[in-house]
Design a protein around this motif. Structure first.
Motif, PDB file in Angstrom:
ATOM      1  N   HIS A 146      -8.333   3.996   4.311  1.00 54.62           N
ATOM      2  CA  HIS A 146      -7.864   5.250   3.724  1.00 54.62           C
ATOM      3  C   HIS A 146      -8.984   6.115   3.145  1.00 54.62           C
ATOM      4  CE1 HIS A 146      -3.796   3.990   4.469  1.00 54.62           C
ATOM      5  NE2 HIS A 146      -3.960   2.887   3.765  1.00 54.62           N
ATOM      6  N   CYS A 201       0.855  -1.185   0.000  1.00 57.29           N
ATOM      7  CA  CYS A 201       0.000   0.000   0.000  1.00 57.29           C
ATOM      8  C   CYS A 201       0.893   1.237   0.000  1.00 57.29           C
ATOM      9  CB  CYS A 201      -0.899  -0.014   1.239  1.00 57.29           C
ATOM     10  SG  CYS A 201      -1.806   1.526   1.445  1.00 57.29           S
ATOM     11  N   CYS A 261       0.246   3.590   3.550  1.00 58.45           N
ATOM     12  CA  CYS A 261       0.679   3.244   4.905  1.00 58.45           C
ATOM     13  C   CYS A 261       1.846   2.255   4.898  1.00 58.45           C
ATOM     14  CB  CYS A 261      -0.485   2.668   5.714  1.00 58.45           C
ATOM     15  SG  CYS A 261      -1.092   1.080   5.094  1.00 58.45           S
ATOM     16  N   HIS A 310      -9.004  -2.670   1.656  1.00 58.91           N
ATOM     17  CA  HIS A 310      -8.096  -1.949   2.553  1.00 58.91           C
ATOM     18  C   HIS A 310      -8.186  -0.437   2.297  1.00 58.91           C
ATOM     19  CE1 HIS A 310      -4.405  -0.904   4.714  1.00 58.91           C
ATOM     20  NE2 HIS A 310      -4.002  -0.275   3.622  1.00 58.91           N
TER      21      HIS A 310
HETATM   22 ZN   LIG Z   1      -2.668   1.304   3.545  1.00 62.52          ZN
END
Ligand SMILES: [Zn+2]
Length: 211
Positions: free
Chosen positions: A99, A64, A67, A94
């Motif tokens: 987010h 990702c 993060c 996710h």
């Molecule tokens: Zn993330």
């Protein structure tokens, strides 16, 4: 992984049907849709329900961008009843949950309550691709994954035939097996004799049924 504006034509890997992209997020375009209305509980539930089976797990693992704590591989493909198809990376959930990503309204509103679309030209095309012995093995593998979306005897019949195609089963037997397991779960294919099947097909069935 590529970063794409939502609803771009999908041309990342070849695929036997035209698709559009959702959720291919990264720093280049940021978290798209963040200013849109939050997803309702029902929309999120439908998105989760539609995000079960991954295809194209040969895409490779990707972190990702926001993060760095989450990795994803493969993609979900959503067959909307209006005949659009959207492809999303595994990380779409996710992005939504962590987010604040909001998928475009067409997808949020378009995911069906029931999981299985009626047999249509998309199913016909995947059916033909799966059974085309001279076809691209990657396409045939993706067709084996996605045909399980249709709870239809024609899909089951094609998967059974594919399971006995030695050359295809060598490379895509596990995916064929996972799709056959979906039909076994639905109470179909009771007469399937798994001991007669290619070892990779049996592996896919066992893995999907948690045996
Ligand atoms: Zn993330």
């Amino acid at each position: 992984m590529e970063y794409l504006v939502d609803r771009s034509p999908y041309d990342y890997l070849g695929f036997p049907l035209p698709m559009r992209t959702v959720g291919w997020l990264g720093r280049r375009h940021g978290v798209q849709g963040a200013s849109a209305t939050p997803m309702t509980g029902a929309q999120l539930k439908r998105l989760r329900a539609a995000s079960q089976r991954l295809g194209s797990i040969t895409l490779g693992w990707h972190d990702c961008d926001f993060c760095g704590d989450f990795k994803g591989n493969g993609e979900y493909r959503y067959y909307l009843p209006d005949r659009d198809i959207y492809a999303a990376p595994m990380m779409i959930l996710h992005y939504v949950e962590e987010h604040g990503y909001r998928p475009p309204r067409e997808l949020r509103d378009g995911l069906p309550e029931a999981e299985q679309p009626p047999w249509d030209w998309r199913a016909e095309r995947l059916h033909a691709v799966l059974l085309d012995q001279s076809g691209d093995p990657d396409f045939r593998c993706q067709a084996a994954v996605d045909l399980a979306n249709w709870n239809d005897p024609r899909a089951l019949d094609a998967l059974r035939r594919a399971a006995h195609d030695e050359e295809l089963a060598d490379v895509a037997g596990d995916e064929i097996g996972r799709s056959l397991a979906a039909f076994l779960d639905r109470g179909l294919a009771r007469d399937l004799l798994t001991e007669d099947l290619h070892v990779m097909v049996r592996y896919g069935i066992d893995e999907a049924s948690g045996r």
